[in-house]
Design a protein around this motif. Structure first.
Motif, short mmCIF file in Angstrom:
data_model
loop_
_atom_site.label_atom_id
_atom_site.label_comp_id
_atom_site.label_asym_id
_atom_site.label_seq_id
_atom_site.Cartn_x
_atom_site.Cartn_y
_atom_site.Cartn_z
N GLU A 199 0.85 -1.19 0.00
CA GLU A 199 0.00 0.00 0.00
C GLU A 199 0.90 1.25 0.00
O GLU A 199 2.08 1.17 0.34
N ILE A 201 1.54 3.64 1.93
CA ILE A 201 2.35 3.99 3.11
C ILE A 201 3.73 3.33 3.06
O ILE A 201 4.72 3.88 3.57
N GLU A 270 0.58 11.30 6.55
CA GLU A 270 -0.80 10.81 6.75
C GLU A 270 -1.53 10.60 5.42
O GLU A 270 -2.44 9.79 5.33
N TYR A 272 -0.65 9.04 2.95
CA TYR A 272 -0.51 7.67 2.45
C TYR A 272 -1.42 6.68 3.18
O TYR A 272 -1.52 5.53 2.79
N HIS A 273 -2.05 7.16 4.26
CA HIS A 273 -2.99 6.30 4.98
C HIS A 273 -4.41 6.46 4.45
O HIS A 273 -5.31 5.76 4.89
N GLY A 279 -4.13 8.01 -1.72
CA GLY A 279 -2.73 7.97 -1.28
C GLY A 279 -1.76 7.99 -2.44
O GLY A 279 -0.70 8.60 -2.37
#
Ligand code: MN
Length: 454
Positions: A199, A201, A270, A272-273, A279
């Motif tokens: 993902e 993040i 944040e 990327y969350h 993201g």
């Protein structure tokens, strides 16, 4: 002539008239006679030197993807945002090519398209005797800075970096550096890939702040070996990275300069969350960092530890970013930003109580000085090009719908700015007026740069 504007430059704010003749500033003073020239009332405006953005990637060809702004759409967006000169970081050429190969290609990409003035940084992708000899010839072409990467496939190793630094010292040119520790990042990307952590993040987690700090530190020590050539760190994004620069200067290291970008001053990890499709919009290298880093960078601006704010403008369509839906490593890296730089930095800087003249130093004067454009660009002074930006204190919401580049989203969606660009003048000609572009495609010219004058 501009009448009664509040002129903001690195020295402060003062009220004056500016007479523009033949594309240059011919007089500055109070109560000037307009003679035959058209009068523009600037009494409700701040008058700034035209923005100088020394980190853009117009028409950047990454192989699989190409940045969606070319030198026309990208420079129109720049103009709307009050930038009148760019120095572009060019793409790599074919393996083993000369320093001139991509430069010649970029002359073709920019000519007849750019609406503002432009130059290019050179780029290293290998080093041998021929390349070292070409460095001197590039200077004669008005290209007085060359970038090296410490990561990616075309990175230089420490020995190659030293060869370049010794030559740069001899020539007095600036070496721009993308500083990240390649081995650590490669290891972490492979590791997260293996355990299926893909993902957005994990883009940030595979490029931790220490990878930037380590590379900056190593580069500074390599510079010491080469007797302090001019080294310029692009897009410094971390507190730790900036601390390496401050520590080095404190122990007497000379000739190091650094840049940060609006995204590292306003956005955080944040992002990327958020859900994956959101993201991915923020995939860029270096990645977004923490609020602690953001505030450390603002302190760096306040204290003049940071010299320049540039954008790393490199937009892709959301659809292209979505290639990273199942694996962040597949998304092309980069975000737009050339249009937002002035308004966002002035707004966010003023909120923190930083003087407008301090911010202007980072947005126009310092980049012009470091990259050999000063005093032709970056300053309001008699004899300089009449590149001027009028700013009004107007609230405005930044949104994808009021952007002018080719990209289909802005990284600053919903940001409220307190300053709005109301007019832009390029070498004496109005190019932005009443929120319209009234310049001409191809009117930008290539600027032969001189040596650093800091
Ligand atoms: Mn870049």
């Amino acid at each position: 002539m501009l009448k009664n504007g509040f002129i903001v430059d690195a020295g402060g704010i003062y009220k004056a008239d500016i007479l523009l003749e033949k594309g240059v500033i011919s007089r500055i003073g109070q109560g000037l006679d307009a003679q035959d020239s058209k009068v523009i009332d600037a009494s409700d405006s701040l008058v700034l030197p035209g923005g100088v953005d020394v980190h853009t990637h117009m028409d950047l060809d990454l192989g699989k993807y190409r940045a969606v702004d070319d030198f026309y759409t990208g420079t129109v967006a720049a103009a709307f945002g009050g930038t009148t000169t760019i120095v572009d970081h060019i793409a790599f050429g074919p393996p083993g090519c000369s320093l001139f190969y991509p430069i010649e290609q970029y002359h073709r990409l920019a000519k007849d398209k750019s609406v503002i003035d432009y130059s290019f940084h050179g780029v290293f992708q290998h080093v041998d005797q021929g390349i070292l000899e070409e460095m001197e010839k590039l200077v004669q072409e008005g290209i007085t800075s060359i970038k090296l990467y410490m990561t990616y496939n075309n990175r230089l190793n420490d020995k190659e970096i030293l060869q370049v630094l010794f030559k740069a010292k001899e020539l007095g040119i600036v070496i721009a550096v993308h500083a990240e520790n390649n081995g650590a990042i490669e290891y972490l990307r492979e590791y997260y890939g293996k355990i299926g952590s893909l993902e957005p993040i994990f883009h940030a987690l595979s490029r931790p702040d220490v990878t930037e700090a380590e590379a900056i530190n190593r580069m500074i020590y390599l510079g010491e070996i080469a007797h302090y050539p001019y080294i310029y760190f692009v897009h410094v994004s971390t507190k730790k990275g900036l601390e390496e620069i401050i520590r080095a200067r404190d122990r007497g290291v000379k000739n190091i300069y650094c840049e940060t970008c609006p995204q590292y001053l306003t956005l955080t990890v944040e992002k990327y969350h958020l859900e994956i499709s959101e993201g991915l919009k923020y995939i860029m290298a270096p990645p977004l960092r923490t609020m602690e880093d953001v505030e450390a960078l603002w302190a760096g601006i306040r204290n003049n530890d940071i010299d320049v704010i540039a954008t790393d403008h490199c937009p892709f369509f959301l659809k292209q970013k979505l290639a990273g839906r199942d694996d962040f490593r597949e998304a092309p890296g980069g975000i737009p930003g050339v249009e937002e730089r002035l308004e966002i930095v002035l707004t966010e800087g003023a909120k923190r109580g930083i003087d407008l003249s301090n911010l202007i130093a980072k947005l126009t004067v310092n980049p012009a000085k470091i990259f050999g454009l000063y005093p032709r660009k970056g300053v309001i002074q008699v004899g300089s090009d009449a590149d001027l930006v009028l700013i009004k204190k107007n609230k405005k919401i930044i949104t994808g719908k009021n952007r002018h580049g080719a990209g289909d989203y802005t990284a600053y969606e919903g940001f409220e700015v307190d300053f709005s660009v109301s007019m832009v003048i390029q070498r004496g000609k109005v190019i932005i007026e009443n929120n319209n572009f009234v310049g001409k495609k191809g009117n930008g010219i290539f600027i032969k740069r001189g040596k650093i004058t800091v």
